[in-house]
Design a protein around this motif. Structure first.
Motif, PDB file in Angstrom:
ATOM      1  N   ILE A 160       0.850  -1.077  -0.131  1.00 18.79           N
ATOM      2  CA  ILE A 160       0.159  -0.053   0.052  1.00 18.79           C
ATOM      3  C   ILE A 160       0.932   1.134  -0.016  1.00 18.79           C
ATOM      4  CG2 ILE A 160      -1.807   1.119   1.436  1.00 18.79           C
ATOM      5  CD1 ILE A 160      -2.625  -1.360   2.704  1.00 18.79           C
ATOM      6  N   LEU A 161       0.681   2.141  -0.668  1.00 18.79           N
ATOM      7  CA  LEU A 161       1.428   3.357  -0.762  1.00 18.79           C
ATOM      8  C   LEU A 161       0.282   4.502  -0.437  1.00 18.79           C
ATOM      9  CD1 LEU A 161       3.899   5.249  -1.782  1.00 18.79           C
ATOM     10  CD2 LEU A 161       2.822   5.322  -3.947  1.00 18.79           C
ATOM     11  N   ARG A 162       0.585   5.268   0.872  1.00 22.56           N
ATOM     12  CA  ARG A 162      -0.279   6.147   1.311  1.00 22.56           C
ATOM     13  C   ARG A 162       0.042   7.436   0.623  1.00 22.56           C
ATOM     14  NH1 ARG A 162      -3.591   4.456   4.972  1.00 22.56           N
ATOM     15  NH2 ARG A 162      -3.333   2.300   6.108  1.00 22.56           N
ATOM     16  N   LEU A 163      -1.051   8.142   0.301  1.00 20.27           N
ATOM     17  CA  LEU A 163      -0.797   9.347  -0.485  1.00 20.27           C
ATOM     18  C   LEU A 163      -1.175  10.548   0.478  1.00 20.27           C
ATOM     19  CD1 LEU A 163      -2.351   8.376  -3.753  1.00 20.27           C
ATOM     20  CD2 LEU A 163      -0.006   8.318  -3.234  1.00 20.27           C
ATOM     21  N   PRO A 164      -0.404  11.665   0.349  1.00 18.77           N
ATOM     22  CA  PRO A 164      -0.698  12.771   1.523  1.00 18.77           C
ATOM     23  C   PRO A 164      -1.881  13.518   0.397  1.00 18.77           C
ATOM     24  CG  PRO A 164       1.189  13.297   0.214  1.00 18.77           C
ATOM     25  CD  PRO A 164       0.979  11.774   0.244  1.00 18.77           C
ATOM     26  N   THR A 165      -2.615  14.362   1.457  1.00 18.78           N
ATOM     27  CA  THR A 165      -3.831  14.851   0.796  1.00 18.78           C
ATOM     28  C   THR A 165      -3.078  16.262  -0.148  1.00 18.78           C
ATOM     29  OG1 THR A 165      -3.989  16.221   2.712  1.00 18.78           O
ATOM     30  CG2 THR A 165      -5.186  14.233   2.629  1.00 18.78           C
ATOM     31  N   SER A 166      -2.012  16.541   0.067  1.00 22.96           N
ATOM     32  CA  SER A 166      -1.528  17.620  -0.655  1.00 22.96           C
ATOM     33  C   SER A 166      -1.101  17.320  -2.260  1.00 22.96           C
ATOM     34  CB  SER A 166      -0.241  18.294  -0.046  1.00 22.96           C
ATOM     35  OG  SER A 166       0.601  17.344   0.196  1.00 22.96           O
ATOM     36  N   LEU A 167      -1.298  16.126  -2.404  1.00 23.59           N
ATOM     37  CA  LEU A 167      -0.597  15.614  -3.730  1.00 23.59           C
ATOM     38  C   LEU A 167      -1.663  16.198  -4.839  1.00 23.59           C
ATOM     39  CD1 LEU A 167       1.741  13.788  -4.504  1.00 23.59           C
ATOM     40  CD2 LEU A 167      -0.146  11.792  -4.831  1.00 23.59           C
ATOM     41  N   LYS A 168      -0.890  16.550  -6.114  1.00 27.18           N
ATOM     42  CA  LYS A 168      -1.621  17.106  -7.082  1.00 27.18           C
ATOM     43  C   LYS A 168      -1.171  16.496  -8.234  1.00 27.18           C
ATOM     44  CE  LYS A 168      -1.399  22.198  -5.529  1.00 27.18           C
ATOM     45  NZ  LYS A 168      -0.898  23.251  -5.733  1.00 27.18           N
ATOM     46  N   ARG A 169      -0.052  15.750  -8.359  1.00 22.77           N
ATOM     47  CA  ARG A 169       0.298  15.079  -9.581  1.00 22.77           C
ATOM     48  C   ARG A 169       0.782  13.776  -9.272  1.00 22.77           C
ATOM     49  NH1 ARG A 169       1.107  20.445 -10.148  1.00 22.77           N
ATOM     50  NH2 ARG A 169       0.100  21.266 -12.277  1.00 22.77           N
ATOM     51  N   LEU A 170       0.454  12.599  -9.996  1.00 22.37           N
ATOM     52  CA  LEU A 170       0.949  11.180  -9.495  1.00 22.37           C
ATOM     53  C   LEU A 170       0.949  10.553 -10.910  1.00 22.37           C
ATOM     54  CD1 LEU A 170       1.332   9.128  -7.478  1.00 22.37           C
ATOM     55  CD2 LEU A 170      -1.159   8.473  -7.393  1.00 22.37           C
ATOM     56  N   ASN A 171       2.325   9.905 -11.194  1.00 23.04           N
ATOM     57  CA  ASN A 171       2.425   9.121 -12.282  1.00 23.04           C
ATOM     58  C   ASN A 171       3.207   7.870 -11.763  1.00 23.04           C
ATOM     59  OD1 ASN A 171       3.124   8.333 -14.727  1.00 23.04           O
ATOM     60  ND2 ASN A 171       4.449  10.210 -15.314  1.00 23.04           N
ATOM     61  N   ILE A 172       2.363   6.757 -12.001  1.00 26.65           N
ATOM     62  CA  ILE A 172       3.104   5.569 -11.574  1.00 26.65           C
ATOM     63  C   ILE A 172       3.022   4.495 -12.608  1.00 26.65           C
ATOM     64  CG2 ILE A 172       2.958   3.692 -10.031  1.00 26.65           C
ATOM     65  CD1 ILE A 172       1.800   5.313  -7.780  1.00 26.65           C
ATOM     66  N   GLN A 173       4.124   4.062 -13.336  1.00 21.81           N
ATOM     67  CA  GLN A 173       4.330   3.331 -14.339  1.00 21.81           C
ATOM     68  C   GLN A 173       5.231   1.877 -13.975  1.00 21.81           C
ATOM     69  OE1 GLN A 173       5.167   5.173 -17.953  1.00 21.81           O
ATOM     70  NE2 GLN A 173       4.266   7.083 -17.306  1.00 21.81           N
ATOM     71  N   HIS A 174       4.864   0.788 -14.288  1.00 22.08           N
ATOM     72  CA  HIS A 174       5.837  -0.365 -14.180  1.00 22.08           C
ATOM     73  C   HIS A 174       6.018  -0.624 -12.592  1.00 22.08           C
ATOM     74  CE1 HIS A 174       5.842  -0.994 -18.638  1.00 22.08           C
ATOM     75  NE2 HIS A 174       6.077   0.387 -18.580  1.00 22.08           N
ATOM     76  N   CYS A 175       5.042  -0.549 -11.647  1.00 20.89           N
ATOM     77  CA  CYS A 175       5.265  -0.804 -10.672  1.00 20.89           C
ATOM     78  C   CYS A 175       4.298  -1.995 -10.243  1.00 20.89           C
ATOM     79  CB  CYS A 175       5.060   0.474  -9.416  1.00 20.89           C
ATOM     80  SG  CYS A 175       6.211   1.683  -9.953  1.00 20.89           S
ATOM     81  N   ARG A 176       4.812  -2.950 -10.255  1.00 17.89           N
ATOM     82  CA  ARG A 176       3.747  -4.356 -10.604  1.00 17.89           C
ATOM     83  C   ARG A 176       3.350  -4.811  -9.038  1.00 17.89           C
ATOM     84  NH1 ARG A 176       7.623  -5.086 -14.560  1.00 17.89           N
ATOM     85  NH2 ARG A 176       7.002  -5.149 -16.374  1.00 17.89           N
ATOM     86  N   GLY A 177       4.082  -4.348  -7.997  1.00 16.00           N
ATOM     87  CA  GLY A 177       3.917  -5.047  -6.634  1.00 16.00           C
ATOM     88  C   GLY A 177       2.957  -4.112  -5.974  1.00 16.00           C
ATOM     89  N   LEU A 178       2.658  -2.972  -6.424  1.00 16.94           N
ATOM     90  CA  LEU A 178       1.804  -2.035  -5.576  1.00 16.94           C
ATOM     91  C   LEU A 178       0.285  -2.634  -5.529  1.00 16.94           C
ATOM     92  CD1 LEU A 178       2.916   1.475  -6.312  1.00 16.94           C
ATOM     93  CD2 LEU A 178       3.283   0.488  -4.218  1.00 16.94           C
ATOM     94  N   THR A 179      -0.410  -2.693  -4.590  1.00 16.50           N
ATOM     95  CA  THR A 179      -1.897  -3.182  -4.743  1.00 16.50           C
ATOM     96  C   THR A 179      -2.868  -2.057  -4.346  1.00 16.50           C
ATOM     97  OG1 THR A 179      -1.439  -3.768  -2.480  1.00 16.50           O
ATOM     98  CG2 THR A 179      -0.856  -5.397  -3.975  1.00 16.50           C
ATOM     99  N   SER A 180      -2.388  -1.079  -3.762  1.00 18.49           N
ATOM    100  CA  SER A 180      -3.459   0.038  -3.191  1.00 18.49           C
ATOM    101  C   SER A 180      -2.858   1.367  -3.215  1.00 18.49           C
ATOM    102  CB  SER A 180      -4.013  -0.490  -1.909  1.00 18.49           C
ATOM    103  OG  SER A 180      -4.992   0.503  -1.604  1.00 18.49           O
ATOM    104  N   LEU A 181      -3.618   2.230  -3.466  1.00 17.11           N
ATOM    105  CA  LEU A 181      -3.238   3.929  -3.065  1.00 17.11           C
ATOM    106  C   LEU A 181      -4.230   4.264  -2.523  1.00 17.11           C
ATOM    107  CD1 LEU A 181      -2.346   4.886  -7.118  1.00 17.11           C
ATOM    108  CD2 LEU A 181      -0.789   3.996  -5.082  1.00 17.11           C
ATOM    109  N   ASN A 182      -3.801   4.931  -1.336  1.00 16.50           N
ATOM    110  CA  ASN A 182      -4.891   5.348  -0.067  1.00 16.50           C
ATOM    111  C   ASN A 182      -4.241   6.552   0.071  1.00 16.50           C
ATOM    112  OD1 ASN A 182      -5.866   2.781  -0.074  1.00 16.50           O
ATOM    113  ND2 ASN A 182      -5.116   2.117   1.874  1.00 16.50           N
ATOM    114  N   ILE A 183      -5.389   7.677   0.298  1.00 21.88           N
ATOM    115  CA  ILE A 183      -5.142   9.089   0.812  1.00 21.88           C
ATOM    116  C   ILE A 183      -4.910   8.927   2.343  1.00 21.88           C
ATOM    117  CG2 ILE A 183      -6.269  11.227   0.915  1.00 21.88           C
ATOM    118  CD1 ILE A 183      -5.577  10.636  -1.767  1.00 21.88           C
ATOM    119  N   GLU A 184      -3.800   9.424   2.574  1.00 25.36           N
ATOM    120  CA  GLU A 184      -3.446   9.614   4.134  1.00 25.36           C
ATOM    121  C   GLU A 184      -4.028  11.033   4.811  1.00 25.36           C
ATOM    122  OE1 GLU A 184      -2.695   8.645   7.338  1.00 25.36           O
ATOM    123  OE2 GLU A 184      -1.010   7.564   6.228  1.00 25.36           O
TER     124      GLU A 184
END
Length: 839
Positions: free
Chosen positions: A770-794
């Motif tokens: 799980i990758l926890r995302l801060p609420t301040s995040l404006k731009r997110l670009n994730i490519q070829h990261c096969r192990g990530l299962t979830s994106l959550n807002i922190e």
């Protein structure tokens, strides 16, 4: 004056800079309209604005409009615009091949500017614009013909056609335009009924500039008519262009009047240029058969010439044909001289004697300020006899020498056979030398004489392999050396008192140990040792001698250095702490291709971490590239704002081994959640020197980096690219909350700094969970990261702040099954893309 003019004009002049709807607000008194749009905001008078349902657009223009100027491209047919027969001045940039204005509606037009348009031809009936005085077609690159009835536009005073390179001929009867004063480009075609001959220019009182093209189409009997153009008293600039080098004697009898100042000649096939003694500027290009400027047996000078260009004159050997020039100065007023690609030119001033050997002529350049010699494969001498107090280049300020493989040295003053050792360049400020294979020495200064370059401010030396020393230059500010000999670095210290910019890139020579390097020339006196060098920029390439023990003392003089670049330094094995300790003003540090650099030295008396933390106190930007042996970073100063690390395949940690964080972590209870007060204490704590100012982090190709811990709270932009082994990301905040678990590899959750605004992750194969995302995040670009299962807002720490995502791109994340389920997370989304994800 502008305010006064505007008050007089009141509402007669209007500027429209936004949408076409502004036309609705035009007052009835408007007579002069200027349409302008910012670059990238489209075109005025587009089809959408003038056709279809917008037929009323042009009708809203005042019926008494006198001037319409549009400085952006238009694409409409402009049919409706033609109906405004009150126009006196019209300027348009037309973005189409056809010009569909109806000239019969523009009978009062005096000024028509279509410069830079895409039109291929003008309508034939444009010749009925009998009142037109100025027609500007300059730089219409696709225009291939002019109206055949142009001769009936008898009021025409100015016709601008320069830059219309596709014109094949000029329409017949040009000579009937008796009021024509300006004609900038005339194409000579093979004589025929459908085109004008150059003879038609004889009776026109042309002024300004004129370019005559395709002169090879003129027959031998008509060549004297070209020479007649030189007698037009108001003509100031004349260009004669042949499209191929062929036999021609046009210039043999060319004797221009005193008013003609600038002459450009391209691809002329003659052996000399004729009598051009009254010219102020002469430019000769691709005259491949030209051997000399002046023929005959009379002495000759250019009393007014200030600018001379000789380029691609393959047969050019000397200035004049006559061997007995005498004692005159050939170019008494010449200020700029450019000689390029003249392969047979051997000497600047030396002439061969008929009896063999060489003789010298008294032909100095008393007014020359700029000299460039470039691509002269035979050039090897500057020789000239100088009498009394005269010198060869008394006023020269800029000297550029490039690709002269036989040139050995700069000129030396001499008389007979005795060297005077005098100053040759008393006011030279810029000297640039490049690709001089044989150049090996400077002017030799006799003891007691002046130095060679007393006013030199910039010295640039590139690819001069035989040059191993540097000249005296007491006020030199900029020194640039590229691919220089290793020995040349020993002379840099002589400029310590004046140098502000140093770029020193030496020829690579592998050094396996410090013993193989010789140290920099030491500073002699105690007084000089106490002085500080004013240098603020330094770039060092293959400069091992700067980093061996015998040379480290010199870094004490660089307290003002702000920008340091180090490239390909083999002897740099450990972080140069003594160097870092001296650079108290450094703001940017870049280290590249230092393959032996590993980290801190493992010495018995290793400096304490607290002392190391004070190194480079003003550093803002750190770039490290392709240091293949680097294992650990140095202690990052608290002032750092941007950090880039690329191609460091053995790097194991960035922040994790910094001193002070462990003590701070132990001060907090692991069983209690961190509070906002604790966050504030973390930011202000003297123990926290983990880059509290860092806002930008870029990591690429760091294959041994498995953990990125203690990410600073201030971080706003982070990119991780092809760091295949990274399996843990955690911020300083989480380290304080859960120090026992946050660093556990494969822990399943990854945290980011609370103020992060942009995150890019590419090919991070080991990132799992799980990758926890801060609420301040404006731009997110994730490519070829096969192990990530979830994106959550922190949102636990800052629950009241809404998400601010404006861009979301996910590609080849095949196990990613969950995205933030809060609809507000996508409220501001502008860019979105999903590809090969499990969602």
């Amino acid at each position: 004056m502008h305010d006064i003019a505007m008050s007089v004009m009141e509402n007669q002049s209007i500027v429209v800079t936004e949408e076409a709807s502004q036309i609705e607000c035009l007052p009835d008194t408007a007579q002069h309209l200027f349409l302008s749009r910012e670059k990238g905001k489209g075109t005025f008078l587009s089809r959408e604005e003038t056709d279809g349902n917008s037929n009323e657009y042009v009708k809203k223009i005042s019926p008494v409009i006198r001037t319409l100027i549009c400085d952006t491209y238009t694409v409409s047919s402009l049919q409706r615009l033609s109906k405004y027969n009150s126009l006196y001045a019209l300027k348009l940039h037309i973005e189409r091949e056809s010009f569909l204005l109806k000239p019969r509606y523009l009978r009062y037009l005096r000024y028509l500017d279509l410069s830079g348009s895409y039109i291929k031809e003008l309508p034939q009936d444009i010749s009925i614009l009998y009142n037109l005085q100025m027609l500007d077609l300059s730089n219409c690159l696709f225009l291939d013909r002019l109206p055949s009835q142009l001769k009936y536009m008898t009021s025409l005073h100015h016709l601008y056609t320069h830059g219309c390179w596709r014109l094949k001929s000029m329409p017949p009867g040009i000579g009937k335009l008796t009021k024509l004063q300006t004609l900038t480009y005339f194409v000579v075609a093979v004589t025929g009924p459908d085109c004008s001959d150059v003879a038609e220019l004889q009776h026109l009182n042309l002024d300004g500039q004129l370019e005559l093209c395709q002169i090879e189409n003129i027959d031998k009997e008509s060549e004297k008519k070209v020479a007649y153009l030189g007698n037009k008293e108001d003509l100031r600039e004349l260009t004669l262009r042949w499209t191929c080098v062929c036999d021609s004697e046009v210039l043999n009898k060319f004797e221009p009047h005193d008013g003609l100042q600038v002459l450009r000649i391209l691809s002329y096939g003659g052996k000399c240029t004729g009598m051009l003694q009254n010219m102020v500027e002469i430019h000769l290009f691709h005259c491949e058969r030209l051997q000399f400027l002046v023929s005959g047996n009379t002495s000759f000078i250019y009393p007014k010439l200030k600018h001379l260009t000789l380029e691609h004159l393959l047969d050019f050997e000397r200035w004049w044909e006559n061997e007995e020039q005498g004692e005159q100065i050939i170019f008494p007023q010449l200020e700029k001289l450019f000689i390029r690609s003249c392969g047979k030119l051997v000497s600047l001033l030396q002439e061969p004697c008929s009896g063999g050997g060489y003789r010298f002529v008294h032909s100095a350049f008393p007014a020359l300020k700029v000299l460039e010699v470039n691509d002269l494969e035979s050039f090897q001498r500057w020789n000239a006899v100088v009498e009394g107090e005269q010198i060869m280049f008394p006023c020269l300020e800029k000297l550029y020498i490039q690709k002269c493989p036989k040139l050995i040295a700069l000129p030396e003053a001499c008389s007979g056979g005795d060297k005077l050792g005098r100053l040759e360049f008393p006011v030279l400020k810029v000297l640039e030398m490049k690709d001089l294979e044989s150049f090996q020495r400077w002017h030799v200064v006799v003891e007691g004489e002046q130095m060679l370059f007393p006013l030199l401010k910039k010295l640039s030396i590139q690819k001069c392999p035989k040059l191993i020393d540097l000249p005296e230059a007491p006020i030199l500010g900029v020194l640039e050396i590229e691919d220089g000999a290793q020995e040349i670095s020993h002379w840099v210290n002589r400029y310590k008192d004046s140098l502000t910019n140093l770029k020193l890139s030496l020829k690579y020579r592998e050094a396996t140990s410090e013993a193989e390097c010789t140290s920099i020339e030491p500073v002699e006196s105690e007084e000089k040792r106490n002085q500080k060098c004013p240098i603020i920029f330094m770039e060092l390439g293959c400069c091992n001698s700067f980093f061996i023990p015998g040379s480290l003392e010199q870094w004490n003089y660089y307290e003002k250095l702000e920008d340091l670049h180090i490239n390909r330094c083999d002897v740099l094995v450990h972080w140069p702490e003594q160097v870092f300790e001296s650079l108290v003003s450094l703001r940017r540090l870049a280290i590249r291709n230092c393959g032996n650099l590993a980290g801190y030295a493992q010495a018995p008396l290793e400096p304490s971490a607290s002392r190391r933390s004070k190194h480079l106190p003003d550093l803002k930007v750190l770039d490290i590239h392709d240091c293949g042996s680097l294992v650990e970073m140095f202690n990052i100063p608290t002032s750092l704002e941007r950090m880039t690390i690329c191609g460091c395949i053995k790097l194991e940690s960035i922040f994790g081994k910094q001193q002070g964080m462990s003590e701070l972590v132990e001060g907090f209870s692991c069983s209690e959640a961190i509070t906002s007060a604790a966050i504030s204490e973390l930011s202000s704590s003297p123990m926290n020197h983990f880059c509290p100012c860092l806002e930008y982090l870029y990591l690429s190709g760091c294959d041994s980096l498995s953990e990125v811990l203690n990410l600073p709270l201030s971080l706003k932009v982070m990119t991780i690219d092809h760091c295949h082994d990274i399996n843990v990301l955690s911020s300083q905040l989480v380290e304080l909350q859960k120090p026992s678990t946050a660093a556990a590899a494969g822990g399943g959750e990854h945290s980011l700094p609370p103020h992060l605004e942009s995150l890019t992750m590419l090919s991070c194969d080991s990132m799992v969970g799980i990758l926890r995302l801060p609420t301040s995040l404006k731009r997110l670009n994730i490519q070829h990261c096969r192990g990530l299962t979830s994106l959550n807002i922190e949102s636990e720490l800052l629950p009241n702040e809404p998400p601010l995502l404006v861009s979301l791109w996910l590609d080849s994340c095949r196990n990613l099954a969950f995205l933030p389920n809060d609809p507000q997370a996508y409220h501001a989304l502008e860019g979105f893309g999903l590809k090969t994800v499990l969602l």
